[in-house]
Design an enzyme around this catalytic site. Structure first.
Site, mmCIF file in Angstrom:
data_model
loop_
_atom_site.group_PDB
_atom_site.id
_atom_site.type_symbol
_atom_site.label_atom_id
_atom_site.label_comp_id
_atom_site.label_asym_id
_atom_site.label_seq_id
_atom_site.Cartn_x
_atom_site.Cartn_y
_atom_site.Cartn_z
ATOM 1 N N ARG A 128 0.844 -1.199 0.000
ATOM 2 C CA ARG A 128 0.000 0.000 0.000
ATOM 3 C C ARG A 128 0.881 1.252 0.000
ATOM 4 O O ARG A 128 0.904 2.019 0.961
ATOM 5 C CB ARG A 128 -0.959 -0.056 1.163
ATOM 6 C CG ARG A 128 -1.949 -1.197 0.945
ATOM 7 C CD ARG A 128 -3.204 -1.097 1.744
ATOM 8 N NE ARG A 128 -4.335 -1.611 0.979
ATOM 9 C CZ ARG A 128 -5.545 -1.824 1.512
ATOM 10 N NH1 ARG A 128 -5.776 -1.532 2.766
ATOM 11 N NH2 ARG A 128 -6.514 -2.291 0.751
ATOM 12 N N GLN A 133 -0.656 2.214 -6.039
ATOM 13 C CA GLN A 133 -2.106 2.397 -5.862
ATOM 14 C C GLN A 133 -2.918 1.892 -7.041
ATOM 15 O O GLN A 133 -4.003 1.341 -6.867
ATOM 16 C CB GLN A 133 -2.426 3.880 -5.663
ATOM 17 C CG GLN A 133 -2.466 4.296 -4.211
ATOM 18 C CD GLN A 133 -2.885 5.746 -4.044
ATOM 19 O OE1 GLN A 133 -3.441 6.352 -4.952
ATOM 20 N NE2 GLN A 133 -2.627 6.295 -2.874
ATOM 21 N N ASP A 136 -3.738 -1.809 -6.797
ATOM 22 C CA ASP A 136 -4.194 -2.284 -5.491
ATOM 23 C C ASP A 136 -5.571 -2.934 -5.582
ATOM 24 O O ASP A 136 -6.603 -2.281 -5.438
ATOM 25 C CB ASP A 136 -4.199 -1.098 -4.523
ATOM 26 C CG ASP A 136 -4.493 -1.510 -3.099
ATOM 27 O OD1 ASP A 136 -4.913 -2.661 -2.875
ATOM 28 O OD2 ASP A 136 -4.309 -0.678 -2.199
ATOM 29 N N SER A 139 -7.973 -2.611 -2.509
ATOM 30 C CA SER A 139 -8.734 -1.358 -2.484
ATOM 31 C C SER A 139 -9.885 -1.400 -3.481
ATOM 32 O O SER A 139 -11.014 -1.009 -3.166
ATOM 33 C CB SER A 139 -7.832 -0.162 -2.843
ATOM 34 O OG SER A 139 -7.071 0.221 -1.731
ATOM 35 N N TYR A 233 -3.819 -1.094 7.883
ATOM 36 C CA TYR A 233 -4.801 -1.857 8.652
ATOM 37 C C TYR A 233 -4.734 -1.444 10.117
ATOM 38 O O TYR A 233 -3.704 -0.964 10.588
ATOM 39 C CB TYR A 233 -4.512 -3.357 8.566
ATOM 40 C CG TYR A 233 -4.957 -3.950 7.261
ATOM 41 C CD1 TYR A 233 -6.293 -4.280 7.051
ATOM 42 C CD2 TYR A 233 -4.047 -4.165 6.233
ATOM 43 C CE1 TYR A 233 -6.704 -4.818 5.842
ATOM 44 C CE2 TYR A 233 -4.441 -4.697 5.023
ATOM 45 C CZ TYR A 233 -5.779 -5.028 4.834
ATOM 46 O OH TYR A 233 -6.180 -5.559 3.649
#
Lengths: 384, 384
Positions: A128, A133, A136, A139, A233
């Site tokens: 992450r 991005q 990902d 996500s 997280y």
């Protein structure tokens, strides 16, 4: 290179790893793409659309065409429970890419990959960091899950979400409580707020307060807090802190029309945030949507994959593979993530057999290579 | 007076005519309210809540308590298919109030009411005039229907409604087409627009353009137009005009992700706006929600009360009694409408046996009185 896209066989799996839009881009970059007949049907893409994008649609035994591939791209592990070994039809040295679940999938799958000298990258291990991005998938899929959870909650609730001012008087808006304000939680906040509900959100990380409030929800600030891990997280809470959290959530849960839970801790069972007592305190008609079903659930009464209606009239939905409920768009996002990842791998030398193993994205997503398990946590699982 | 609230027996009926909130207001005004055991359960109101509001909860044969009532209030016709006559347990001279359907219910029901010398008021005949707005159950129930239809459309569609800008690129918003911009259509526009869809709406009445546009939808202006009737309904179109309408809708329907149809003509079968050819032109995954199911449906392939999935992957929902899917709030609105109507009847002399029959609201809602059918269209149905 030759890139193969097998039809997914997993239960409830409706996604496809590459959609025609992405196939066209790969073909334009001089790759060949083999797509198994019907691979896109469940997500709304026909074989003809793949042909039009420049793919070769293949049928029959995988052994006839998978051995031609340099790379196999899938959503889930190919044939995890097949009689023959998973990925048995890939030739030694080929590359497997998918959400392989190094923390959860049966370790025999990875031993087979290792013993057959394949290279495997797991899309769910994308770090992450900013430059990753666009790759990902967690996500992307959480965005889908959060949106779906909001709709499921609104559709199952026998009441209006928005405030209504009618000639017959006022209807008060529904109260929605979101537990966990990660990507899924934030999308659930945005969607339920859009529909007119009054939304509260809880997270153990104080750092997300601003995001929650910017979406129109109020932030339930409890004294229990945890830090974010490097990957964003929430860290697991100590036992007494967890108990305090549960105590403090009792009243907001009892007053909610819809509760959406999204608390996941990688590689561990999901924490129980909604206890049996809390469910009993809820009103008839109230709804719980448990997005942690794959990891056992955040509600003590959830039955993953099933709908439970309790004696006091609370509906508990614990959907499995919720992303497949939005298969066309989930596939589109996944496919774009994979395309960006493939492009990165090619830039890092994959096609030239000179892969830069020091690159952070390569290093963290590669789980099997050259006859070795390269992923630390997976290594520990196999040695345990 | 003594007001009785029987438990509804109709198929799919989950509403109740009076909720505890309204009972309390009637008791405070010195009326007595008898509520049949379990009458509110399906809409989330317990017998205890009725007792707390001052009602007497009654059980056992209706003949034991219905004969005490001066007024029976229901959602649908009480016992329309019972072996004994409908409303058989009301004494001569008593009053029956409900959505009795003078244009659609079996005329034998009304003959029985007439022959037993009851007075009947039909809530679905409330005139659409300003001072009766607070009694207008058709508007209330259409508000519920339009909201539900929007949610059903969003929940069945395997795609996002809103525009999403993600790290994996953009997801384009869903296209929603609403046919008919009455109360239900306008609520469906508001709700789908709230969820982020791009919404188009069609109506034959140019007068609704401004309302449609104020809710964020674009108005499909076709050359076919009809005038509003006195009650705000669209007049039926002549055959050639209807054909032109169908031709002109073909393209917008083919391009839509969700089509919600709401076209009703009182006392007549619903017009077919979405033909079989149009459905065949739609994309896999597209959804039709047909709110005209009770009158046969606006889509040629609708099966009232069922879900149809066509060969080309279009899902057609044609829900019956959709208001009951939101029973707590639908009952709340209905109950407030009934309360306002009862208050009006009392002001017009009902309790003093001196009812003002010249009052427009009384005159237009009264369908049976003093051994006579008083509703013109119902009279015509019986004589036909």
């Amino acid at each position: 290179m030759i890139i193969a896209v097998p039809r997914e066989r997993g239960a409830r799996e409706r996604r496809v790893a590459l959609i025609p839009e992405t196939v066209a881009k790969l073909v334009k970059a001089d790759h060949a793409v083999l797509v198994e007949e019907g691979a896109g049907i469940a997500s709304g893409f026909s074989d003809q659309q793949y042909r039009d994008a420049g793919a070769t649609v293949v049928a029959g035994s995988k052994s006839d065409w998978m051995r031609d591939a340099d790379i196999a791209v899938s959503v889930q592990v190919i044939d995890p429970s097949a009689q023959d070994l998973p990925y048995a039809h890939l030739r030694a040295g080929a590359v497997a890419i998918g959400m392989l679940g190094p923390l959860s999938t049966d370790v025999e799958v990875f031993k087979a990959l290792r013993d057959r000298n394949l290279t495997a990258f797991s899309m769910d291990a994308i770090p992450r960091i900013s430059r990753a991005q666009s790759m990902d998938v967690l996500s992307s899929m959480s965005t889908v899950a959060g949106y779906r959870a909001a709709l499921i909650g609104a559709e199952r609730l026998p009441r209006f979400f928005p405030l209504l001012m009618t000639a017959a008087g006022t209807i008060t808006p529904a109260k929605v409580l979101i537990l966990g304000a990660g990507v899924a939680g934030l999308q659930a906040i945005a969607t339920t707020h859009r529909l007119g509900a009054v939304v509260q959100a809880f997270d153990t990380r104080p750092v997300v307060r601003e995001q929650v409030e910017s979406l129109g929800a109020s932030f339930l600030a409890l004294e229990v807090q945890s830090q974010q891990t490097q990957d964003g997280y929430a860290q697991a809470l100590a036992e007494d802190a967890h108990q305090a959290e549960v105590n403090l959530l009792s009243k907001p849960v009892a007053e909610a029309d819809v509760v959406i839970t999204t608390a996941l801790i990688p590689g561990r069972p999901a924490p129980i945030l909604v206890t049996e007592e809390m469910v009993k305190s809820m009103r008839p008609g109230a709804v719980i949507v448990d997005l942690a079903a794959e990891a056992g659930g955040n509600c003590a009464l959830s039955r993953p994959g099933e709908t439970v209606v309790t004696d006091n009239g609370v509906t508990i939905e614990a959907p499995l593979n919720i992303a497949s409920q939005l298969a066309p768009h989930a596939s589109q996002l996944y496919s774009r993530n994979v395309y960006n990842f493939l492009t990165h791998l090619f830039a890092m030398g994959l096609a030239d057999k000179a892969l830069n193993l020091d690159d952070e994205i390569v290093a963290r997503t590669m789980i099997v290579h050259d006859g070795t398990i390269t992923h630390e946590a997976l290594k520990n699982r196999i040695n345990a």
